[in-house]
Design a protein around this motif. Structure first.
Motif, PDB file in Angstrom:
ATOM      1  N   GLY A 127       0.826  -1.195   0.000  1.00  0.00           N
ATOM      2  CA  GLY A 127       0.000   0.000   0.000  1.00  0.00           C
ATOM      3  C   GLY A 127       0.864   1.251   0.000  1.00  0.00           C
ATOM      4  O   GLY A 127       1.609   1.489   0.950  1.00  0.00           O
ATOM      5  N   GLY A 128       0.845   1.990  -1.080  1.00  0.00           N
ATOM      6  CA  GLY A 128       1.601   3.234  -1.164  1.00  0.00           C
ATOM      7  C   GLY A 128       3.050   3.079  -1.558  1.00  0.00           C
ATOM      8  O   GLY A 128       3.783   4.075  -1.622  1.00  0.00           O
ATOM      9  N   ARG A 217       1.637  -3.603  10.279  1.00  0.00           N
ATOM     10  CA  ARG A 217       2.620  -2.919   9.435  1.00  0.00           C
ATOM     11  C   ARG A 217       3.970  -2.868  10.146  1.00  0.00           C
ATOM     12  O   ARG A 217       4.035  -2.602  11.348  1.00  0.00           O
ATOM     13  CB  ARG A 217       2.152  -1.494   9.128  1.00  0.00           C
ATOM     14  N   LEU A 224       4.314  -1.021   2.629  1.00  0.00           N
ATOM     15  CA  LEU A 224       3.066  -0.492   3.177  1.00  0.00           C
ATOM     16  C   LEU A 224       3.410   0.744   3.991  1.00  0.00           C
ATOM     17  O   LEU A 224       3.952   0.643   5.097  1.00  0.00           O
ATOM     18  CB  LEU A 224       2.358  -1.538   4.051  1.00  0.00           C
ATOM     19  N   GLY A 227       0.625   6.227   5.959  1.00  0.00           N
ATOM     20  CA  GLY A 227      -0.583   6.927   5.519  1.00  0.00           C
ATOM     21  C   GLY A 227      -1.578   5.998   4.852  1.00  0.00           C
ATOM     22  O   GLY A 227      -2.765   5.965   5.238  1.00  0.00           O
ATOM     23  N   PRO A 228      -1.168   5.244   3.843  1.00  0.00           N
ATOM     24  CA  PRO A 228      -2.091   4.282   3.230  1.00  0.00           C
ATOM     25  C   PRO A 228      -2.624   3.242   4.206  1.00  0.00           C
ATOM     26  O   PRO A 228      -3.783   2.818   4.095  1.00  0.00           O
ATOM     27  CB  PRO A 228      -1.242   3.640   2.131  1.00  0.00           C
ATOM     28  N   GLU A 230      -3.243   3.690   7.411  1.00  0.00           N
ATOM     29  CA  GLU A 230      -4.288   4.352   8.200  1.00  0.00           C
ATOM     30  C   GLU A 230      -5.558   4.528   7.384  1.00  0.00           C
ATOM     31  O   GLU A 230      -6.672   4.372   7.903  1.00  0.00           O
ATOM     32  CB  GLU A 230      -3.766   5.692   8.694  1.00  0.00           C
ATOM     33  N   THR A 231      -5.411   4.825   6.095  1.00  0.00           N
ATOM     34  CA  THR A 231      -6.573   4.977   5.221  1.00  0.00           C
ATOM     35  C   THR A 231      -7.317   3.653   5.081  1.00  0.00           C
ATOM     36  O   THR A 231      -8.549   3.605   5.116  1.00  0.00           O
ATOM     37  CB  THR A 231      -6.147   5.491   3.840  1.00  0.00           C
ATOM     38  N   MET A 232      -6.562   2.568   4.910  1.00  0.00           N
ATOM     39  CA  MET A 232      -7.194   1.243   4.807  1.00  0.00           C
ATOM     40  C   MET A 232      -8.036   0.947   6.038  1.00  0.00           C
ATOM     41  O   MET A 232      -9.175   0.485   5.936  1.00  0.00           O
ATOM     42  CB  MET A 232      -6.125   0.156   4.654  1.00  0.00           C
ATOM     43  N   GLU A 235     -11.297   2.521   5.998  1.00  0.00           N
ATOM     44  CA  GLU A 235     -12.232   2.039   4.986  1.00  0.00           C
ATOM     45  C   GLU A 235     -12.860   0.701   5.352  1.00  0.00           C
ATOM     46  O   GLU A 235     -13.969   0.396   4.918  1.00  0.00           O
ATOM     47  CB  GLU A 235     -11.528   1.928   3.631  1.00  0.00           C
TER      48      GLU A 235
END
Length: 271
Positions: A127-128, A217, A224, A227-228, A230-232, A235
Motif C-alpha cells: 500500500g503506497g 505494518r 506499506l 498513511g495508506p 491508516e486509510t485502509m 475504509e
C-alpha cells in the motif's frame, strides 16, 4: 508437536496438487497462514506452535511454490483458487485468515466474498509503495539463481526486500526449507519466478470485508506506508492497525514475538 505434511486435491483447483503443513487439533477452528510471493509454508514454522494451542493451523504452499505442483499454465486468480481448494477439503469456511504480502491480498479477496470468515490478519500488504520499490523486488525475485551445492545455496539465501533484523538462525532455517536440487544437479530455491509476471486480482472494496480485521505494518516498511495503512483501516467496517517498531516488510521474520502476540490477542476470541 510436529507439523503434519498433507496434500490437497479439489475441483476448485483442477489438476493441481497442493501441499500444506498442519498443526493442532483438526476439530478446532482453522487458522490459515498464507505466505507471500517467492516464499512457502515454512515461513510460518516459528509461529505455528503457539497458534496451534487454540486453532487448527494450516500453512499451504501456493502453486508454483514449495512442495505444491508447479504447473506450466499460469493464470490470474490461481492462488485464490488454491485457498478455495484448501478450505473445501477442510470442510470449513468459518476460518481465520492470516496473510503476508501477496498472501494477504489473497486473504483479503476471499474475505470480501465470504462473510462467514471469522477474522482477517493482513501482514504488510502492499500500500503506497513506490513503483520503483516494487519493480526492484520483483526483478530480484525473478532472477533464477542457482549454486553448485546445497550449502552454498543456503548461505546465499536472502530475504527480498531485505530483513536486517531477522536472526541468522531463522534465516538459515527458512533457507534450508526453501532449497531444492535442479534437474542439472545445481541447487536453487523452490518457487517459480514466472508467477511474478502474472497480475493479481484487483483489490476489492474494503467496505465489503465485514469480519474483524487486524492490519499489521512494519514501522520501517517501504511496501506499506503509514498513511495508506491508516486509510485502509478507516475504509474497513471493523479494523485496527498494529505497527511493529523497527521492522520492515517481512515483519513476522524480523519481529516474530511481537507479531505472534498481536495475532494471538486478535484471534484468540475468534477460536
Amino acid at each position: 508437536m510436529k507439523a503434519t505434511s498433507r496434500y490437497f486435491e479439489s475441483e476448485r483447483a483442477p489438476g493441481v496438487r497442493l501441499h500444506a503443513l498442519c498443526w493442532g487439533n483438526p476439530d478446532h477452528v482453522p487458522l490459515v497462514l498464507l505466505h507471500g510471493g517467492g516464499a512457502n509454508a515454512h515461513w510460518w514454522d516459528h509461529l505455528a506452535l503457539p497458534l496451534a494451542a487454540r486453532f487448527h493451523v494450516v500453512a499451504p504452499d501456493f502453486r508454483g511454490h514449495g512442495r505444491s505442483d508447479h504447473p506450466a499454465n499460469r493464470t490470474a486468480g490461481a492462488f485464490n483458487e488454491d485457498l478455495e481448494a484448501i478450505l473445501e477439503v477442510l470442510g470449513r469456511s468459518d476460518v481465520v485468515l492470516v496473510g503476508h504480502s501477496m498472501g494477504g491480498h489473497v486473504a483479503l479477496d476471499h474475505a470480501s466474498r465470504h462473510p462467514e470468515t471469522r477474522g482477517l490478519v493482513l501482514l504488510d500488504i502492499v500500500g503506497g509503495a513506490r513503483s520503483r520499490t516494487r519493480r526492484i523486488a520483483r526483478l530480484a525475485l525473478s532472477l533464477r539463481r542457482n549454486y553448485p551445492s546445497r550449502e552454498e545455496a543456503i548461505a546465499r539465501y536472502r530475504f527480498l526486500p531485505p530483513a536486517p533484523l531477522a536472526s541468522e538462525e531463522l534465516r538459515k532455517a527458512i533457507a534450508s526449507a526453501s532449497t531444492r536440487e535442479e534437474p542439472d544437479g545445481r541447487f536453487g530455491f523452490n518457487f517459480d519466478p514466472h508467477w511474478f509476471t502474472v497480475p493479481s486480482r484487483p483489490r476489492p472494496p474494503l467496505s465489503t470485508v465485514t469480519c474483524p480485521v487486524l492490519l499489521i505494518r512494519g514501522e520501517a516498511s517501504e511496501m506499506l506506508l503509514r498513511g495508506p495503512a491508516e486509510t485502509m483501516v478507516e475504509e474497513f467496517p471493523n479494523a485496527q492497525l498494529c505497527e511493529i517498531p523497527a521492522a520492515g516488510h517481512h515483519v513476522q521474520i524480523e519481529a516474530p514475538g511481537a507479531v505472534l502476540d498481536a495475532v494471538l490477542d486478535f484471534a484468540s476470541p475468534l477460536a
